[in-house]
Design an enzyme around this catalytic site. Structure first.
Site, PDB file in Angstrom:
ATOM      1  N   SER A 207       0.833  -1.196   0.000  1.00 38.76           N
ATOM      2  CA  SER A 207       0.000   0.000   0.000  1.00 38.76           C
ATOM      3  C   SER A 207       0.876   1.257   0.000  1.00 38.76           C
ATOM      4  CB  SER A 207      -0.957  -0.048   1.198  1.00 38.76           C
ATOM      5  OG  SER A 207      -1.968   0.923   1.080  1.00 38.76           O
ATOM      6  N   ASP A 345     -10.359  -3.620  -5.466  1.00 38.18           N
ATOM      7  CA  ASP A 345      -9.856  -2.840  -4.334  1.00 38.18           C
ATOM      8  C   ASP A 345     -10.700  -1.577  -4.207  1.00 38.18           C
ATOM      9  OD1 ASP A 345      -8.474  -1.201  -2.553  1.00 38.18           O
ATOM     10  OD2 ASP A 345      -6.503  -1.806  -3.290  1.00 38.18           O
ATOM     11  N   HIS A 376      -8.312  -4.690  -0.706  1.00 42.48           N
ATOM     12  CA  HIS A 376      -7.093  -3.956  -0.372  1.00 42.48           C
ATOM     13  C   HIS A 376      -6.299  -4.752   0.651  1.00 42.48           C
ATOM     14  CE1 HIS A 376      -4.616  -0.348  -0.389  1.00 42.48           C
ATOM     15  NE2 HIS A 376      -4.462  -0.524   0.910  1.00 42.48           N
TER      16      HIS A 376
END
Length: 425
Positions: A207, A345, A376
């Site tokens: 991320s 996501d 995610h």
């Protein structure tokens, strides 16, 4: 008489209403859980080259179906929620040592070091340098699960603890982690290079950490020395482009934005004395920080504009997002690079995925992997209801790293053979 004749029809009417209600509920469940979505191998974007052909042959997960848990695994929201709330199931507790580095501005950076638990498949000394997601650290369950799996595959792991993220480590300067600051990650990498001069590096970012590691590698060619490859998972590539999409209610992004902003506020306010106290010698840019605006912030953009950009003296949010996003550095990365996102996501809008797609069409060292499901940082696997401790993502990153290590070993052996043949001639 007519009334008596009509009464038997009433239960049939109620049965029809019940049936319609059940059908409506089932329809909502099927839509919300995305049950009609097929399972399929991930979409792959790459240039045809010797490297890509070797990866397709050496990484079965790239060409096999990713099969999430049957009942809820095709919902990106549930995958994301489970990652956010639980991290992982039955997460192991790898044993490591915490290291402390004093930065030039007085900040104290920390990272955790985990030694390998087995010999690597190519017999070399390989270290994974890992950068977690926003406000994350080595104690998060998804990091622990990944580290344990990497250790068992022969990797030493160094995991950055984002500055200010660990609740039991006080800040020692008026600065904390930001969207694209690479200072602490760079300090960790330099420590590994000095301490283990024989080691080679596999760079991994999750991320926000994906943005940091890609930006770090692209900042200077020297940062790619001794790096075998890089893997980025679930990043958004451009905060400037993501800014507008993060304020939209589509896929509930505005709600996720609120939740992440609330978490960031708690972290910042837990360090308010170190950051904003009267006794603190803070940079001029922080002097005009209005904490009342921080208290009322409902989005990451408001927090970034009021606080985060000022740690590095940016004059505007636009300048901060432009300079700190990895998008402008990706074309400077020359080592093998795998970029992974999930199509469902809810945090990363599909328009942002044109960035890795375009890059993979131009650069032979880049492969973009896009499974249909995973949310995610979820990527849970399992048969029906209960997920497995190890995720598809964990296995893919290690499988790719193993393949690159073998690719480099093969190249080295070919070079040695060619040199010997040249000497014989």
């Amino acid at each position: 008489m007519n009334a008596m004749l009509e009464t038997p029809e009433l239960p049939a009417v109620f049965d029809g209403v019940k049936l319609a209600a059940v059908a409506a509920v089932l329809y909502v469940i099927v839509r919300c859980l995305n049950l009609k979505s097929p399972t399929a191998p991930p979409d792959l974007y790459f240039q045809d080259s010797g490297l890509s052909r070797f990866l397709l042959k050496s990484c079965p997960l790239l060409t096999k179906e990713y099969i999430p848990p049957l009942i809820w695994g095709k919902s990106g929201h549930i995958q994301t929620a489970l990652y956010g709330k639980m991290g992982r199931v039955r997460s192991p507790h790898p044993y490591g040592h915490r290291k402390f580095i004093t930065m030039s501005d007085g900040a104290t950076s920390t990272f955790d070091l985990f030694e390998p638990l087995a010999e690597h498949c190519v017999g070399d000394d390989i270290t994974m340098v890992i950068c977690p997601g926003i406000a994350n650290h080595s104690e998060k369950q998804y990091i622990r699960t990944f580290v344990d799996y990497a250790q068992k595959n022969g990797y030493r792991c160094a995991v950055l603890n984002h500055l200010g993220a660990l609740p039991n480590i006080e800040l020692t300067s008026p600065r904390m982690f930001t969207y694209g600051c690479t200072w602490e990650f760079g300090a960790m990498v330099n420590y590994i290079k000095r301490t283990y001069p024989q080691t080679q590096l596999v760079v991994v970012g999750f991320s926000l950490g994906g943005n940091i590691v890609c930006k770090y590698l692209g900042e200077t060619q020297a940062n790619q020395e001794k790096v075998l490859c890089c893997v980025s998972v679930c990043q958004g590539y451009s905060a400037l482009r993501a800014q507008e999409t993060f304020m939209q209610w589509d896929q509930c992004r505005r709600f996720y934005n609120f939740l992440m902003a609330d978490n960031m506020k708690k972290i910042i306010l837990s360090h308010r004395q170190a950051l904003f106290g009267d006794h603190v010698k803070k940079p001029q840019s922080l002097e005009d920080t209005d904490l009342s605006r921080l208290y009322t912030a409902t989005s990451l953009m408001q927090i970034d504009d009021n606080v985060m950009r000022k740690f590095h003296g940016y004059n505007s949010l636009k300048e901060y997002y432009e300079e700190e996003s990895c998008m402008r550095y990706l074309h400077r990365i020359y080592v093998p690079l795998m970029l992974v996102n999930a199509a469902d996501d809810p945090l990363v809008h599909e328009s942002l995925l044109t960035i890795p797609k375009s890059l993979s069409e131009k650069r032979e060292n880049v492969m973009f992997v896009l499974p249909l499901h995973g949310g995610h940082l979820g990527f849970f696997e399992g048969s029906v209801l209960f997920p497995e401790p190890l995720t598809w993502m964990d296995k893919l990153v290690v499988e790719y790293a193993n393949a690159i290590c073998q690719w480099e070993r093969n190249k080295s052996q070919c070079s040695d053979t060619e040199q010997m043949e040249a000497e014989l001639e």
